[in-house]
Design an enzyme around this catalytic site. Sequence first.
Site, PDB file in Angstrom:
ATOM      1  N   HIS A  96       0.859  -1.187   0.000  1.00 49.53           N
ATOM      2  CA  HIS A  96       0.000   0.000   0.000  1.00 49.53           C
ATOM      3  C   HIS A  96       0.893   1.234   0.000  1.00 49.53           C
ATOM      4  O   HIS A  96       0.814   2.061  -0.886  1.00 49.53           O
ATOM      5  CB  HIS A  96      -0.925  -0.019   1.219  1.00 49.53           C
ATOM      6  N   GLU A 162       1.121   7.913  -3.406  1.00 47.98           N
ATOM      7  CA  GLU A 162       1.849   7.580  -2.179  1.00 47.98           C
ATOM      8  C   GLU A 162       3.083   8.458  -2.004  1.00 47.98           C
ATOM      9  O   GLU A 162       3.389   8.896  -0.892  1.00 47.98           O
ATOM     10  CB  GLU A 162       2.245   6.096  -2.184  1.00 47.98           C
ATOM     11  N   HIS A 166       2.977  10.889   1.102  1.00 50.59           N
ATOM     12  CA  HIS A 166       3.797  10.406   2.217  1.00 50.59           C
ATOM     13  C   HIS A 166       5.301  10.560   1.986  1.00 50.59           C
ATOM     14  O   HIS A 166       6.032  10.931   2.903  1.00 50.59           O
ATOM     15  CB  HIS A 166       3.475   8.933   2.498  1.00 50.59           C
TER      16      HIS A 166
END
Length: 292
Positions: A96, A162, A166
């Site tokens: 993920h 992502e 992040h």
Amino acid sequence: MAKTASAMLFLYLLLSRCLLSHAFQEFITKFPMPMMYNFPSCSSTIPSTCRNETAIADTCCFEYPGGLILHSQFWNAPYRKRSYRDFGPDDSFTIHGLWNDRCDGSWDQFCRRGSSIRSVVDILSKDSLNRGGLPITGKALLRQMSMYWKGDRGDENLWVHEYNKHGLCLNTLRPECYQRWGSVASAEDQAIYDYFRIAMNLHLKIDAYHALSRQGIKPRCDAPYDAVRMQNALADDFGREVQMQCTGNRLTGVTYYYLLRGGILSENFQPVDPTQSSSCRGKIYWIPKSGC
């Protein structure tokens, strides 16, 4: 006569040296030597993240204000028989993301928006990340990601999301840190490469599927498993508790928690218990990727 001969010899040697130097410059321009990957050197006295009692000045060797590193993995499976979607290998969870939470479990997101990217494939395919001198070439890394990092709206859409959400919040991947220990590509491209490389490394080291299967727990359709049994199997393998995610009574993912010693490039991850509780309770199904 002797002086003339000596002078001519000197001129000949000087001209030869110049010609060789020019030829060498042309050679290294056409065939550049691969730069070696320089791993950062951080002081051994730097504490683990979330364990410091005073502020750490070296912000390239200490992840802050984050420092609780989460590696989250999907288990995607269809409700019915296999659909057209590619869920990755039948015997592996897929990635993920790699997240940088604060020590209290809160998190920042979409940091340094001016550095957001639109394509991961284009960057990892650049010559500068495929010349050698790296732990893995950008294209080889893309092949790994295409197998183990699957997105339900397209793999690259998930990768871009992502990293922007992040990856850009990992402060030890800032461009100024690469100026300190060098890079084989631009600092921005190198940071993108390193984010995905490190996330892949963690995934390949921690195998949730086989941690469960070694305890006789494998995907099946005919009966559920006790969530506590699955939780214990994962904890036995990891050395700490692991957060499990469920949608209803179906297992959909796991998340591993770490502290970090040194910057993210050190990859000195230290397993810790999760700050968030698992959402799996009672009897849960672990559905095969081939469907039921």
